[in-house]
Design an enzyme around this catalytic site. Structure first.
Site, PDB file in Angstrom:
ATOM      1  N   LYS A   1       0.827  -1.222   0.000  1.00  0.00           N
ATOM      2  CA  LYS A   1       0.000   0.000   0.000  1.00  0.00           C
ATOM      3  C   LYS A   1       0.854   1.262   0.000  1.00  0.00           C
ATOM      4  O   LYS A   1       0.623   2.167  -0.780  1.00  0.00           O
ATOM      5  CB  LYS A   1      -0.894   0.076   1.249  1.00  0.00           C
ATOM      6  CG  LYS A   1      -2.048  -0.861   1.293  1.00  0.00           C
ATOM      7  CD  LYS A   1      -2.962  -0.543   2.469  1.00  0.00           C
ATOM      8  CE  LYS A   1      -2.257  -0.553   3.826  1.00  0.00           C
ATOM      9  NZ  LYS A   1      -1.816  -1.883   4.263  1.00  0.00           N
TER      10      LYS A   1
ATOM     11  N   ARG B   1      -8.997   1.871   9.538  1.00  0.00           N
ATOM     12  CA  ARG B   1      -8.542   0.513   9.805  1.00  0.00           C
ATOM     13  C   ARG B   1      -9.573  -0.291  10.578  1.00  0.00           C
ATOM     14  O   ARG B   1      -9.330  -1.456  10.900  1.00  0.00           O
ATOM     15  CB  ARG B   1      -7.264   0.594  10.626  1.00  0.00           C
ATOM     16  CG  ARG B   1      -6.074  -0.032   9.926  1.00  0.00           C
ATOM     17  CD  ARG B   1      -4.920   0.164  10.854  1.00  0.00           C
ATOM     18  NE  ARG B   1      -3.757  -0.581  10.530  1.00  0.00           N
ATOM     19  CZ  ARG B   1      -2.793  -0.162   9.708  1.00  0.00           C
ATOM     20  NH1 ARG B   1      -2.916   0.946   9.048  1.00  0.00           N
ATOM     21  NH2 ARG B   1      -1.716  -0.888   9.563  1.00  0.00           N
TER      22      ARG B   1
ATOM     23  N   ARG C   1      11.479  -6.924   5.150  1.00  0.00           N
ATOM     24  CA  ARG C   1      11.496  -5.466   5.272  1.00  0.00           C
ATOM     25  C   ARG C   1      12.264  -5.016   6.513  1.00  0.00           C
ATOM     26  O   ARG C   1      12.976  -4.022   6.497  1.00  0.00           O
ATOM     27  CB  ARG C   1      10.047  -4.966   5.321  1.00  0.00           C
ATOM     28  CG  ARG C   1       9.899  -3.491   5.192  1.00  0.00           C
ATOM     29  CD  ARG C   1       8.463  -3.116   4.893  1.00  0.00           C
ATOM     30  NE  ARG C   1       7.575  -3.343   6.037  1.00  0.00           N
ATOM     31  CZ  ARG C   1       6.286  -3.000   6.037  1.00  0.00           C
ATOM     32  NH1 ARG C   1       5.735  -2.477   4.975  1.00  0.00           N
ATOM     33  NH2 ARG C   1       5.547  -3.214   7.096  1.00  0.00           N
TER      34      ARG C   1
ATOM     35  N   ARG D   1      11.335  -3.705   9.502  1.00  0.00           N
ATOM     36  CA  ARG D   1      10.988  -2.552  10.332  1.00  0.00           C
ATOM     37  C   ARG D   1      10.866  -3.046  11.780  1.00  0.00           C
ATOM     38  O   ARG D   1      10.757  -4.247  12.010  1.00  0.00           O
ATOM     39  CB  ARG D   1       9.634  -2.010   9.837  1.00  0.00           C
ATOM     40  CG  ARG D   1       9.460  -0.523  10.032  1.00  0.00           C
ATOM     41  CD  ARG D   1       8.205  -0.048   9.306  1.00  0.00           C
ATOM     42  NE  ARG D   1       6.987  -0.613   9.881  1.00  0.00           N
ATOM     43  CZ  ARG D   1       5.812  -0.587   9.250  1.00  0.00           C
ATOM     44  NH1 ARG D   1       5.701  -0.061   8.048  1.00  0.00           N
ATOM     45  NH2 ARG D   1       4.752  -1.103   9.821  1.00  0.00           N
TER      46      ARG D   1
ATOM     47  N   ARG E   1      -0.501  -8.471  13.537  1.00  0.00           N
ATOM     48  CA  ARG E   1      -1.017  -7.449  12.612  1.00  0.00           C
ATOM     49  C   ARG E   1      -1.917  -8.058  11.550  1.00  0.00           C
ATOM     50  O   ARG E   1      -2.917  -7.470  11.159  1.00  0.00           O
ATOM     51  CB  ARG E   1       0.145  -6.687  11.970  1.00  0.00           C
ATOM     52  CG  ARG E   1       0.626  -5.545  12.868  1.00  0.00           C
ATOM     53  CD  ARG E   1       2.032  -5.093  12.577  1.00  0.00           C
ATOM     54  NE  ARG E   1       2.231  -4.724  11.202  1.00  0.00           N
ATOM     55  CZ  ARG E   1       3.397  -4.856  10.564  1.00  0.00           C
ATOM     56  NH1 ARG E   1       4.455  -5.328  11.209  1.00  0.00           N
ATOM     57  NH2 ARG E   1       3.504  -4.504   9.326  1.00  0.00           N
TER      58      ARG E   1
HETATM   59  P1  ADP Z   1       1.336  -1.925   7.873  1.00  0.00           P
HETATM   60  O1  ADP Z   1       0.224  -1.625   6.916  1.00  0.00           O
HETATM   61  O2  ADP Z   1       2.505  -2.573   7.201  1.00  0.00           O
HETATM   62  O3  ADP Z   1       0.886  -2.659   9.094  1.00  0.00           O
HETATM   63  P2  ADP Z   1       1.388   0.860   8.784  1.00  0.00           P
HETATM   64  O4  ADP Z   1       2.555   1.754   8.626  1.00  0.00           O
HETATM   65  O5  ADP Z   1       0.156   1.184   8.025  1.00  0.00           O
HETATM   66  O6  ADP Z   1       1.957  -0.578   8.397  1.00  0.00           O
HETATM   67  O7  ADP Z   1       0.988   0.760  10.323  1.00  0.00           O
HETATM   68  C1  ADP Z   1       1.902   0.432  11.352  1.00  0.00           C
HETATM   69  C2  ADP Z   1       1.216   0.472  12.723  1.00  0.00           C
HETATM   70  O8  ADP Z   1       0.736   1.820  12.990  1.00  0.00           O
HETATM   71  C3  ADP Z   1      -0.026  -0.399  12.864  1.00  0.00           C
HETATM   72  O9  ADP Z   1       0.292  -1.733  13.172  1.00  0.00           O
HETATM   73  C4  ADP Z   1      -0.792   0.335  13.999  1.00  0.00           C
HETATM   74  O10 ADP Z   1      -0.254   0.041  15.261  1.00  0.00           O
HETATM   75  C5  ADP Z   1      -0.502   1.794  13.709  1.00  0.00           C
HETATM   76  N1  ADP Z   1      -1.567   2.407  12.856  1.00  0.00           N
HETATM   77  C6  ADP Z   1      -1.410   2.877  11.581  1.00  0.00           C
HETATM   78  N2  ADP Z   1      -2.570   3.368  11.096  1.00  0.00           N
HETATM   79  C7  ADP Z   1      -3.493   3.194  12.086  1.00  0.00           C
HETATM   80  C8  ADP Z   1      -4.888   3.464  12.201  1.00  0.00           C
HETATM   81  N3  ADP Z   1      -5.595   4.021  11.193  1.00  0.00           N
HETATM   82  N4  ADP Z   1      -5.509   3.172  13.371  1.00  0.00           N
HETATM   83  C9  ADP Z   1      -4.833   2.629  14.382  1.00  0.00           C
HETATM   84  N5  ADP Z   1      -3.531   2.315  14.341  1.00  0.00           N
HETATM   85  C10 ADP Z   1      -2.857   2.586  13.213  1.00  0.00           C
END
Ligand code: ADP
Length: 182
Positions: free
Chosen positions: A15, A88, A127, A129, A140
């Protein structure tokens, strides 16, 4: 041409990469809640401190917190946008609908990136991270299945979903995304 887009899909589907490419190409504001939260953590803000432990477990940061982040940026922005990683869960999706109604800026298209779990896991593990170790990844993926995947039906009902197969090179997938937008 759609100027108000949302990217949906499991962690590891690409994404962030695809959203960044498309936003640059179409001159859209790219809002990634994950990136914005990581920036807060890095800057050592109060908000970052609140988010850090939750993110490290692979759980979702509070709806109020991410909504405030998105709201601030959308309200002060004039032009198209692309949301990545938000909403989310259903509560966030409903809050977003309300906000967009207020702004008279409805979503025009939801790009759904689809990928097999096996490939997701491989991509995430390579990756590296902070939150990309096996235990956190499986959490996740579970959070995605339970809380985020129901958004597919939510947006499908509104006729907004465009499905894109996310296997293949970055360029291949980028082309599918653009073709899917029509
Ligand atoms: P990925 O899609 O690879 O899990 P993201 O960078 O989108 O990575 O998100 C990393 C973390 O940030 C998530 O696991 C969550 O803890 C937090 N996060 C990101 N966006 C949201 C959201 N909209 N609501 C709640 N937590 C979020």
């Amino acid at each position: 041409m759609s100027n108000r887009l949302l990217f949906l899909g499991p962690p590891g589907a690409g994404k962030g990469t695809q959203a960044q490419l498309l936003a640059a190409e179409r001159d859209l504001l790219h809002l990634s809640t994950g990136e914005l939260l990581r920036a807060e953590v890095e800057a050592g803000t109060e908000l970052g401190a609140e988010a850090q432990a939750v993110m490290a477990r692979g759980e979702l940061v509070s709806d109020a917190l991410v909504l405030a982040i998105v709201r601030d940026r959308l309200i002060s922005h004039d032009g198209g946008w692309l949301l990545d990683g938000f909403p989310r869960n259903l509560a966030q999706a409903e809050a977003l609908s309300e906000l967009l109604e207020e702004l008279h800026q409805p979503i025009e298209c939801v790009v759904l990136l689809q990928l097999d779990d096996g490939i997701l896991l491989q991509r995430l593990l390579s990756r590296g991270r902070d939150d990309d170790n096996e235990a956190v990844i499986s959490n996740r993926l579970e959070v995605y299945r339970e809380q985020t995947a129901p958004l597919i039906a939510f947006y499908r009902q509104l006729g907004l979903i465009r499905e894109v197969e996310a296997e293949g090179s970055v360029e291949t997938v980028a082309k599918r995304v653009v073709d899917g937008l029509g």
